[in-house]
Design a protein around this motif. Structure first.
Motif, PDB file in Angstrom:
ATOM      1  N   MET A  50      -1.967   9.600  -5.070  1.00 31.27           N
ATOM      2  CA  MET A  50      -1.163   8.460  -4.542  1.00 31.27           C
ATOM      3  C   MET A  50      -1.999   7.335  -3.848  1.00 31.27           C
ATOM      4  O   MET A  50      -1.971   6.239  -3.959  1.00 31.27           O
ATOM      5  CB  MET A  50      -0.003   8.532  -3.817  1.00 31.27           C
ATOM      6  CG  MET A  50       0.913   9.593  -4.439  1.00 31.27           C
ATOM      7  SD  MET A  50       2.139   8.697  -5.800  1.00 31.27           S
ATOM      8  CE  MET A  50       2.937   7.571  -4.868  1.00 31.27           C
ATOM      9  N   SER A  51      -3.005   7.964  -2.962  1.00 26.55           N
ATOM     10  CA  SER A  51      -3.755   7.371  -2.178  1.00 26.55           C
ATOM     11  C   SER A  51      -4.792   6.599  -2.966  1.00 26.55           C
ATOM     12  O   SER A  51      -5.329   5.354  -2.638  1.00 26.55           O
ATOM     13  CB  SER A  51      -4.644   8.088  -1.187  1.00 26.55           C
ATOM     14  OG  SER A  51      -3.744   8.792  -0.379  1.00 26.55           O
TER      15      SER A  51
ATOM     16  N   ASP B 133      -2.849  -8.177  -6.649  1.00 26.90           N
ATOM     17  CA  ASP B 133      -3.183  -9.287  -5.639  1.00 26.90           C
ATOM     18  C   ASP B 133      -3.448  -8.594  -4.305  1.00 26.90           C
ATOM     19  O   ASP B 133      -3.127  -9.649  -3.267  1.00 26.90           O
ATOM     20  CB  ASP B 133      -2.085 -10.416  -5.726  1.00 26.90           C
ATOM     21  CG  ASP B 133      -0.807 -10.089  -5.267  1.00 26.90           C
ATOM     22  OD1 ASP B 133      -0.648  -8.828  -5.077  1.00 26.90           O
ATOM     23  OD2 ASP B 133       0.192 -11.055  -5.458  1.00 26.90           O
ATOM     24  N   ARG B 134      -3.392  -7.333  -4.104  1.00 29.93           N
ATOM     25  CA  ARG B 134      -3.181  -6.801  -2.743  1.00 29.93           C
ATOM     26  C   ARG B 134      -4.591  -6.917  -2.020  1.00 29.93           C
ATOM     27  O   ARG B 134      -4.914  -6.758  -0.731  1.00 29.93           O
ATOM     28  CB  ARG B 134      -2.770  -5.481  -2.753  1.00 29.93           C
ATOM     29  CG  ARG B 134      -1.102  -5.257  -2.979  1.00 29.93           C
ATOM     30  CD  ARG B 134      -1.271  -3.731  -3.075  1.00 29.93           C
ATOM     31  NE  ARG B 134      -1.816  -3.156  -3.996  1.00 29.93           N
ATOM     32  CZ  ARG B 134      -1.944  -1.829  -4.326  1.00 29.93           C
ATOM     33  NH1 ARG B 134      -1.729  -0.805  -3.310  1.00 29.93           N
ATOM     34  NH2 ARG B 134      -2.784  -1.177  -5.292  1.00 29.93           N
ATOM     35  N   PHE B 135      -5.719  -7.354  -3.076  1.00 27.47           N
ATOM     36  CA  PHE B 135      -7.136  -6.974  -2.214  1.00 27.47           C
ATOM     37  C   PHE B 135      -7.914  -8.409  -2.106  1.00 27.47           C
ATOM     38  O   PHE B 135      -7.557  -9.323  -2.800  1.00 27.47           O
ATOM     39  CB  PHE B 135      -7.978  -6.163  -3.251  1.00 27.47           C
ATOM     40  CG  PHE B 135      -7.155  -4.808  -3.478  1.00 27.47           C
ATOM     41  CD1 PHE B 135      -7.439  -3.546  -2.431  1.00 27.47           C
ATOM     42  CD2 PHE B 135      -6.520  -4.514  -4.483  1.00 27.47           C
ATOM     43  CE1 PHE B 135      -6.835  -2.441  -2.423  1.00 27.47           C
ATOM     44  CE2 PHE B 135      -5.807  -3.165  -4.600  1.00 27.47           C
ATOM     45  CZ  PHE B 135      -6.070  -2.208  -3.426  1.00 27.47           C
ATOM     46  N   LYS B 136      -8.787  -8.367  -1.376  1.00 26.07           N
ATOM     47  CA  LYS B 136      -9.544  -9.575  -1.009  1.00 26.07           C
ATOM     48  C   LYS B 136     -10.932  -9.773  -1.872  1.00 26.07           C
ATOM     49  O   LYS B 136     -11.522 -10.525  -1.827  1.00 26.07           O
ATOM     50  CB  LYS B 136      -9.900  -9.651   0.470  1.00 26.07           C
ATOM     51  CG  LYS B 136      -8.533  -9.688   1.450  1.00 26.07           C
ATOM     52  CD  LYS B 136      -8.765  -9.659   2.612  1.00 26.07           C
ATOM     53  CE  LYS B 136      -7.676  -9.425   3.560  1.00 26.07           C
ATOM     54  NZ  LYS B 136      -6.320 -10.412   3.282  1.00 26.07           N
ATOM     55  N   ILE B 137     -11.361  -8.509  -2.479  1.00 21.82           N
ATOM     56  CA  ILE B 137     -12.389  -8.175  -3.030  1.00 21.82           C
ATOM     57  C   ILE B 137     -11.846  -7.789  -4.460  1.00 21.82           C
ATOM     58  O   ILE B 137     -11.432  -6.710  -4.517  1.00 21.82           O
ATOM     59  CB  ILE B 137     -13.310  -7.163  -2.601  1.00 21.82           C
ATOM     60  CG1 ILE B 137     -13.737  -7.538  -1.056  1.00 21.82           C
ATOM     61  CG2 ILE B 137     -14.598  -6.859  -3.256  1.00 21.82           C
ATOM     62  CD1 ILE B 137     -14.720  -8.727  -0.962  1.00 21.82           C
TER      63      ILE B 137
ATOM     64  N   ASP C 156      -9.678  -4.874   3.109  1.00 22.77           N
ATOM     65  CA  ASP C 156      -9.175  -4.022   1.929  1.00 22.77           C
ATOM     66  C   ASP C 156      -9.055  -2.266   2.287  1.00 22.77           C
ATOM     67  O   ASP C 156      -8.594  -1.784   1.373  1.00 22.77           O
ATOM     68  CB  ASP C 156     -10.255  -4.439   0.805  1.00 22.77           C
ATOM     69  CG  ASP C 156      -9.951  -5.606  -0.018  1.00 22.77           C
ATOM     70  OD1 ASP C 156      -8.825  -6.329   0.344  1.00 22.77           O
ATOM     71  OD2 ASP C 156     -10.608  -5.839  -0.877  1.00 22.77           O
TER      72      ASP C 156
ATOM     73  N   PHE D 203     -10.632 -16.650  -0.841  1.00 22.25           N
ATOM     74  CA  PHE D 203     -11.298 -16.995   0.482  1.00 22.25           C
ATOM     75  C   PHE D 203     -12.493 -17.571   0.574  1.00 22.25           C
ATOM     76  O   PHE D 203     -13.202 -17.771   1.489  1.00 22.25           O
ATOM     77  CB  PHE D 203     -11.527 -15.232   1.059  1.00 22.25           C
ATOM     78  CG  PHE D 203     -10.197 -14.405   1.082  1.00 22.25           C
ATOM     79  CD1 PHE D 203      -9.471 -14.751   2.405  1.00 22.25           C
ATOM     80  CD2 PHE D 203      -9.864 -13.717   0.248  1.00 22.25           C
ATOM     81  CE1 PHE D 203      -8.330 -14.136   2.355  1.00 22.25           C
ATOM     82  CE2 PHE D 203      -8.665 -13.084   0.356  1.00 22.25           C
ATOM     83  CZ  PHE D 203      -7.809 -13.337   1.231  1.00 22.25           C
TER      84      PHE D 203
ATOM     85  N   GLU E  35     -14.494 -21.938  -4.346  1.00 20.74           N
ATOM     86  CA  GLU E  35     -15.263 -21.792  -5.576  1.00 20.74           C
ATOM     87  C   GLU E  35     -14.807 -20.733  -6.646  1.00 20.74           C
ATOM     88  O   GLU E  35     -14.305 -19.742  -5.569  1.00 20.74           O
ATOM     89  CB  GLU E  35     -16.726 -21.596  -5.265  1.00 20.74           C
ATOM     90  CG  GLU E  35     -17.440 -22.363  -4.275  1.00 20.74           C
ATOM     91  CD  GLU E  35     -17.418 -21.830  -2.776  1.00 20.74           C
ATOM     92  OE1 GLU E  35     -16.093 -21.835  -2.463  1.00 20.74           O
ATOM     93  OE2 GLU E  35     -18.388 -21.783  -2.250  1.00 20.74           O
TER      94      GLU E  35
ATOM     95  N   LEU F 121     -16.025 -11.545  -3.590  1.00 25.28           N
ATOM     96  CA  LEU F 121     -15.009 -11.921  -3.048  1.00 25.28           C
ATOM     97  C   LEU F 121     -13.966 -12.799  -3.759  1.00 25.28           C
ATOM     98  O   LEU F 121     -14.293 -13.345  -4.890  1.00 25.28           O
ATOM     99  CB  LEU F 121     -15.347 -13.000  -1.837  1.00 25.28           C
ATOM    100  CG  LEU F 121     -14.534 -13.655  -0.678  1.00 25.28           C
ATOM    101  CD1 LEU F 121     -14.203 -12.465   0.143  1.00 25.28           C
ATOM    102  CD2 LEU F 121     -15.246 -14.724  -0.145  1.00 25.28           C
TER     103      LEU F 121
ATOM    104  N   LEU G 242      -4.357   4.482  -5.419  1.00 23.06           N
ATOM    105  CA  LEU G 242      -3.746   3.351  -5.766  1.00 23.06           C
ATOM    106  C   LEU G 242      -4.030   2.375  -4.873  1.00 23.06           C
ATOM    107  O   LEU G 242      -3.774   1.130  -5.064  1.00 23.06           O
ATOM    108  CB  LEU G 242      -2.372   3.468  -6.210  1.00 23.06           C
ATOM    109  CG  LEU G 242      -1.813   4.454  -7.198  1.00 23.06           C
ATOM    110  CD1 LEU G 242      -0.602   4.650  -7.211  1.00 23.06           C
ATOM    111  CD2 LEU G 242      -2.380   3.339  -8.480  1.00 23.06           C
ATOM    112  N   ASP G 243      -4.608   2.810  -3.432  1.00 22.66           N
ATOM    113  CA  ASP G 243      -4.817   1.676  -2.570  1.00 22.66           C
ATOM    114  C   ASP G 243      -6.067   1.140  -2.557  1.00 22.66           C
ATOM    115  O   ASP G 243      -6.683   0.683  -1.483  1.00 22.66           O
ATOM    116  CB  ASP G 243      -4.644   2.480  -1.164  1.00 22.66           C
ATOM    117  CG  ASP G 243      -2.984   2.540  -0.978  1.00 22.66           C
ATOM    118  OD1 ASP G 243      -2.202   1.657  -1.797  1.00 22.66           O
ATOM    119  OD2 ASP G 243      -2.575   3.009   0.082  1.00 22.66           O
TER     120      ASP G 243
ATOM    121  N   PHE H  54       0.844  -1.324  -0.096  1.00 24.91           N
ATOM    122  CA  PHE H  54      -0.086   0.232  -0.052  1.00 24.91           C
ATOM    123  C   PHE H  54       0.780   1.096   0.033  1.00 24.91           C
ATOM    124  O   PHE H  54       1.957   1.249   0.442  1.00 24.91           O
ATOM    125  CB  PHE H  54      -0.833   0.002   1.348  1.00 24.91           C
ATOM    126  CG  PHE H  54      -2.164  -0.787   1.104  1.00 24.91           C
ATOM    127  CD1 PHE H  54      -2.111  -2.077   0.639  1.00 24.91           C
ATOM    128  CD2 PHE H  54      -3.462  -0.037   0.907  1.00 24.91           C
ATOM    129  CE1 PHE H  54      -3.218  -2.710   0.636  1.00 24.91           C
ATOM    130  CE2 PHE H  54      -4.478  -0.926   1.019  1.00 24.91           C
ATOM    131  CZ  PHE H  54      -4.481  -2.148   0.459  1.00 24.91           C
TER     132      PHE H  54
END
Lengths: 423, 420
Positions: free
Chosen positions: B362-363, B21-25, A367, B100, B105, B96, B365-366, A34
């Motif tokens: 910049m934020s 690949d940083r996110f879970k959703i 997230d 997870f 699935e 999701l 991108l998060d 991040f």
């Protein structure tokens, strides 16, 4: 004592926590890759802390004091914190809720400088008659903005309709009249009682290094004094004050909230209880439920309809809210469905679907730095653990949910709040 | 790490993916872009709701919602917005990441399939959208339009823009008017659907850790070799005439003041960035001229904020004030803008505005939602900069350029919603 690592395999996340020698709880939660860092310091002191005993002295503060203090803490003798943050580029803010006050910034560079500003801000109160007077015009406009906000009014009116004596029924920002009574002495009393490191938490979420955070806090933090502060929460009867409350405002579509008051037992809810409530509500009135279908078919709600669980020390209620051309008819259908739910319980298929949805939402929260930070803070103040909710959601059973139902959604203990249109 | 792919599926349809690949959703979206028009705005808005609440396979919102719940609380979000004189009709989906799911699935592939199928395979009855679904969504859309009046800050800004751009397409409400929605026929809805598929510029995005291949293939199959003719429009710089003051009264505790300015428009992404920085110096941050003077020094308000509609070339300053302070606040705003025009900007003011704009770029991108918003929001501009490139370009913007752009800012319309 150094940092203790707390991790969870299911969500594949971890963080570090320690109690600093100053008394402050420090939590560093790394988010790999991040760009920004989100840091916040919170104190367990919000608008419901209106009456307390400080070193043997009982203090009652004017409505809106916690929020006023939040505004004034941004100012110290050598200028205001906003202009200091301007030099680091951090985006800074603060908020006061019923249970806590939180000061925060988000930055993509100069983290060290910004964290020093945040810590300084906490430790350098500066309240004078003049600086307090200057803020009155600003906060009065903030109060008036909320007075014209039907979402806010319908909620506060509901709390007044449900709670006899619990200070949740007081507007967070107070009134134009109540804030006029605030003095430097009152702000210093609150500061000395609750802005003590032992009563506070620092959370840092994002690309930060625990060692760097520790180095900065070691340098900056002044150890807290031992103070004896005790919150006084008046006894609250189980029953709601009234079953209906309304206000007329210039709105085009009436707004409503219906609240089902519960016994809070003066304890915070556990993660398992919270997850059970989410699953219960999703299956009872989520978008895939029969009740939602009926309300839609009868043209009584629209896509703005939703629900939440309001919970804190001394108060718990399930709240459903939305816009409706006929709030009374919507409430009637909801109450009938609640009675039926208590008879039949939640069904297996509804439960399985709702469980997956709630679990997915628990995971989704990880997230967002902001949501992690506020959950960490909340968990710390309520004795919960942030990762337990996802575990609870994965393991919950139908029986758990139906047992929880016994303590919730009492159709005979609800209040309907309506903001209606001018004639 | 993240990487970006952009492919053309057919004429006017592009598929972009960011693998991250940083996110879970994960997040996917279909954005259909058409010129804003009074004839079709309402139909497109209603269409986005009808499409995202049912499909051939899931014939009503109950069936579709239950399907989404079973996909771990996945969600579909219809939205329409104005970007310059275009209407963006978006249906986004979030869900999701597969790793997870309880049994691993393939949630994301199923969600991508669902997203394309609701757009291409609606629930028809006798060759048209099902009556029951249309009426359900029509009622809700009308209530949504009506309730924009409930939010006084939003309402006042909307009224200012409507008045200011009364002779331009930009005055068309993003969802059309209440009357337009009421008057919509099945034929119009059907023709809006056909028009979007054939004539909209379509931007499909897929962000997250799942491979985009299957989703890309799915959309490519649906669009096939469809003959398409996307239309574009021209946006011009408008010179304001005499300043107009418009007032409405309501039973409110606080009055709202909205000042609509014209600023320099260009379809180049760099100009948009420069205008944003100019607006940040004036009233975009807690150290801006408006915050420091109108709020902190004069205690006139809680908020006094400027923002640029870069795709149209207008700047809005808005505040909530006491009725007796409306004129005083208007004067104070003009004073601060005049200082900016005369080059009265301190180094500190410029540096802090630059830092704030860079921080916000910049934020972005998060968050996948912010990345999607940034990318799609600027898609019609030339030479689009990535958030990183834009952040780097901010440093190079000179004080002279800010002053030059401020000098092009001219007051057009002042709208006051006067309370008690």
């Amino acid at each position: 004592m150094g940092f203790v690592k707390i991790e969870n395999k299911r969500v594949n996340e971890h963080y570090y926590r320690m109690e600093h020698r100053s008394g402050l709880t420090i939590i560093v939660y790394p988010k790999r890759g991040f760009n920004s860092i989100y840091a916040s310091i919170g104190t367990k002191f919000g608008s419901v802390y209106s009456k307390f005993v400080f070193n043997g002295r009982e203090i009652t503060v004017p409505d809106g004091t916690a929020h006023y203090l939040e505004h004034k803490l941004f100012e110290s003798e050598d200028g205001d914190a906003f202009s200091k943050y301007a030099k680091t580029g951090a985006s800074a803010n603060a908020y006061t809720s019923f249970d806590m006050t939180c000061y925060l910034f988000s930055c993509t560079s100069k983290f060290r400088e910004s964290l020093e500003i945040l810590i300084d801000l906490m430790q350098t109160p500066y309240f004078t008659k003049e600086t307090i007077a200057k803020e009155q015009g600003i906060i009065s406009q903030e109060i008036k903005m909320y007075d014209d906000n039907p979402d806010w009014r319908v909620m506060m009116n509901l709390f007044k309709g449900m709670y006899h004596s619990h200070p949740i029924n007081i507007d967070i920002a107070g009134t134009v009249e109540s804030i006029a009574q605030i003095t430097p002495e009152i702000l210093y009393d609150c500061y000395n009682s609750y802005y003590n490191p032992h009563n506070m938490v620092l959370t840092v979420v994002g690309g930060a290094d625990p060692a760097e955070v520790l180095e900065i806090t070691d340098k900056k933090l002044i150890p807290g004094k031992n103070v004896d502060t005790r919150l006084i929460i008046p006894d609250e009867p189980y029953k709601v004050v009234k079953s209906y409350t309304e206000q007329t405002m210039p709105v085009a579509v009436p707004q409503f909230e219906i609240g089902f008051k519960e016994d809070s037992a003066d304890k915070y809810a556990t993660n398992k209880e919270l997850v059970c409530t989410s699953v219960l509500m999703n299956s009872f009135v989520g978008e895939g439920s029969g009740l939602y279908r009926k309300l839609m078919d009868e043209k009584l709600i629209n896509s703005g309809f939703g629900y939440e669980y309001l919970e804190g020390l001394g108060y718990r209620s399930v709240i459903l809210s939305g816009e409706s051309r006929n709030p009374q008819a919507a409430a009637e259908i909801i109450n009938d469905a609640v009675r039926k739910l208590h008879k039949d319980g939640v069904g297996r298929e509804d439960f399985e679907n709702a469980k997956k949805a709630v679990y997915g939402k628990c995971i989704a929260g990880f997230d967002y730095k902001q949501s992690i930070a506020s959950e960490l803070m909340n968990s710390q103040f309520t004795g919960r653990e942030i990762f337990e909710a996802a575990d609870a959601a994965a393991e919950i059973t139908l029986n758990d949910v139906n047992e929880r139902l016994q303590y919730q959604l009492d159709a005979d203990n609800s209040c309907l709040s309506v903001v209606k249109c001018e004639e | 790490m993240s990487y970006f792919i952009r492919k053309n599926i057919c004429e006017g349809v592009a598929f972009s993916s960011i693998t991250d690949d940083r996110f879970k959703i994960g997040r996917q979206s279909v954005n259909m872009i058409v010129p804003l028009s009074r004839e079709t705005a309402a139909a497109n808005a209603l269409l986005s709701c009808v499409l995202s609440r049912s499909s051939k396979k899931y014939p009503d919102f109950t069936a579709l919602s239950r399907k989404l719940d079973s996909l771990y609380g996945a969600a579909l979000y219809p939205s329409v917005k104005k970007v310059g004189e275009y209407q963006f009709i978006t249906i986004a989906a979030s869900g999701l990441e597969d790793r997870f799911a309880f049994d691993g699935e393939a949630v994301s592939v199923e969600l991508a399939r669902l997203l394309s199928s609701i757009i291409f395979e609606p629930d028809f009855e006798n060759g048209r959208f099902k009556d029951e679904n249309v009426e359900q969504e029509r009622r809700q859309l009308i209530e949504n339009i009506d309730s924009e009046y409930n939010d006084k800050r939003f309402y006042a800004i909307k009224r200012c823009v409507e008045n200011m751009c009364r002779n331009e397409l930009y005055s068309i409400p993003r969802e059309g008017s209440r009357e337009d929605v009421e008057a919509l026929t099945h034929e119009k809805l059907l023709s809006a659907w056909n028009n979007l598929l054939k004539n909209a510029q379509v931007e499909i995005t897929m962000l997250g850790s799942t491979s985009p291949d299957k989703a890309l293939e799915g959309f490519a199959n649906y669009f096939g070799d469809m003959p398409r003719t996307p239309v574009s429009v021209d946006i011009r710089n408008i010179k304001p005439g005499e300043v107009r003051h418009i007032t409405e009264t309501e039973d409110l505790s606080q009055s709202k003041l909205v000042m609509g300015f014209r600023c320099y428009y260009s379809d180049d992404d760099k100009t948009a960035l420069e205008n944003s920085l100019m607006s940040a110096v004036l009233g975009g941050t807690p150290t801006s001229k408006l915050f420091a003077n109108v709020r902190e020094k004069q205690s006139l308000c809680y908020y006094c904020v400027s923002s640029v509609h870069n795709s149209k070339g207008i700047m809005i300053v808005d505040s909530g004030v006491e009725t007796e302070n409306i004129e005083k606040t208007e004067t104070a705003v003009i004073e601060q803008l005049d200082l900016l025009k005369r080059g009265n900007i301190t180094d500190d003011e410029l540096i802090s505005a630059k830092l704030a704009v860079k921080n916000s770029l910049m934020s972005s991108l998060d968050s996948l939602a912010a990345m999607q918003g940034y990318y799609v929001g600027g898609i019609l501009r030339k030479n689009q900069l990535s958030p990183l490139e834009a952040a780097a370009a901010v440093d190079g913007i000179s004080k002279e350029r800010i002053v030059e752009l401020a000098q092009k800012v001219e007051l057009d319309t002042v709208f006051s919603l006067v309370g008690n």
